[in-house]
Design a protein around this motif. Structure first.
Motif, short mmCIF file in Angstrom:
data_model
loop_
_atom_site.label_atom_id
_atom_site.label_comp_id
_atom_site.label_asym_id
_atom_site.label_seq_id
_atom_site.Cartn_x
_atom_site.Cartn_y
_atom_site.Cartn_z
N UNK A 255 44.42 -1.95 -10.40
CA UNK A 255 43.54 -2.68 -9.52
C UNK A 255 43.48 -4.15 -9.91
N UNK A 256 43.42 -4.39 -11.20
CA UNK A 256 43.33 -5.77 -11.65
C UNK A 256 44.56 -6.58 -11.21
N UNK A 257 45.70 -5.93 -11.23
CA UNK A 257 46.95 -6.59 -10.82
C UNK A 257 46.86 -7.01 -9.36
N UNK A 258 46.35 -6.14 -8.51
CA UNK A 258 46.23 -6.45 -7.09
C UNK A 258 45.26 -7.61 -6.86
N UNK A 259 44.16 -7.62 -7.62
CA UNK A 259 43.19 -8.69 -7.48
C UNK A 259 43.81 -10.02 -7.89
N UNK A 260 44.60 -10.01 -8.94
CA UNK A 260 45.30 -11.22 -9.37
C UNK A 260 46.28 -11.69 -8.30
N UNK A 261 46.98 -10.75 -7.67
CA UNK A 261 47.90 -11.08 -6.58
C UNK A 261 47.13 -11.75 -5.44
N UNK A 262 45.96 -11.22 -5.13
CA UNK A 262 45.12 -11.75 -4.07
C UNK A 262 44.73 -13.19 -4.36
N UNK A 263 44.28 -13.44 -5.58
CA UNK A 263 43.89 -14.80 -5.96
C UNK A 263 45.09 -15.75 -5.94
N UNK A 264 46.21 -15.28 -6.46
CA UNK A 264 47.42 -16.12 -6.48
C UNK A 264 47.87 -16.48 -5.07
N UNK A 265 47.80 -15.51 -4.17
CA UNK A 265 48.20 -15.77 -2.79
C UNK A 265 47.31 -16.81 -2.14
N UNK A 266 46.01 -16.69 -2.33
CA UNK A 266 45.08 -17.66 -1.75
C UNK A 266 45.38 -19.06 -2.30
N UNK A 267 45.57 -19.15 -3.59
CA UNK A 267 45.84 -20.46 -4.20
C UNK A 267 47.18 -21.04 -3.74
N UNK B 125 41.72 0.51 0.63
CA UNK B 125 42.10 1.93 0.58
C UNK B 125 41.99 2.45 -0.84
N UNK B 126 42.46 1.67 -1.79
CA UNK B 126 42.41 2.07 -3.19
C UNK B 126 40.97 2.25 -3.67
N UNK B 127 40.10 1.33 -3.29
CA UNK B 127 38.69 1.41 -3.68
C UNK B 127 38.05 2.65 -3.04
N UNK B 128 38.33 2.89 -1.79
CA UNK B 128 37.76 4.05 -1.10
C UNK B 128 38.22 5.35 -1.74
N UNK B 129 39.50 5.43 -2.10
CA UNK B 129 40.01 6.64 -2.75
C UNK B 129 39.33 6.86 -4.10
N UNK B 130 39.18 5.81 -4.86
CA UNK B 130 38.53 5.91 -6.16
C UNK B 130 37.08 6.35 -5.98
N UNK B 131 36.40 5.77 -5.01
CA UNK B 131 35.01 6.11 -4.75
C UNK B 131 34.87 7.59 -4.35
N UNK B 132 35.78 8.07 -3.52
CA UNK B 132 35.71 9.46 -3.05
C UNK B 132 36.06 10.47 -4.14
N UNK B 133 36.84 10.04 -5.13
CA UNK B 133 37.26 10.96 -6.19
C UNK B 133 36.25 11.06 -7.33
N UNK B 134 35.25 10.21 -7.30
CA UNK B 134 34.25 10.25 -8.39
C UNK B 134 33.09 11.12 -8.05
#
Length: 59
Positions: free
Chosen positions: A1-13, A50-59
């Motif tokens: 997840x952290x990798x995706x968030x970094x990708x998101x920030x890099x793309x915006x920048x 989608x990833x967040x929703x899956x994690x939320x549903x599996x907990x």
């Protein structure tokens, strides 16, 4: 997840220069790059949702 968030920030920048070129200098090619980047941003955001929703549903 952290990798995706970094990708998101890099793309915006990475789009910052093209936003400036399009909005302040009237460069239409930069506008095309902005649109393409925003589409990538949308797709990446959807993947994260989608990833967040899956994690939320599996907990």
């Amino acid at each position: 997840m952290e990798k995706r968030f970094e990708q998101l920030k890099d793309l915006v920048m990475s789009l910052e220069g093209d936003f400036d070129k399009f909005y302040n200098k009237g460069n239409n090619a930069a506008g095309t790059r902005v649109r393409k980047g925003m589409q990538e941003l949308k797709n990446l955001a959807q993947d994260i949702r989608v990833e967040v929703q899956e994690k939320k549903n599996n907990e």
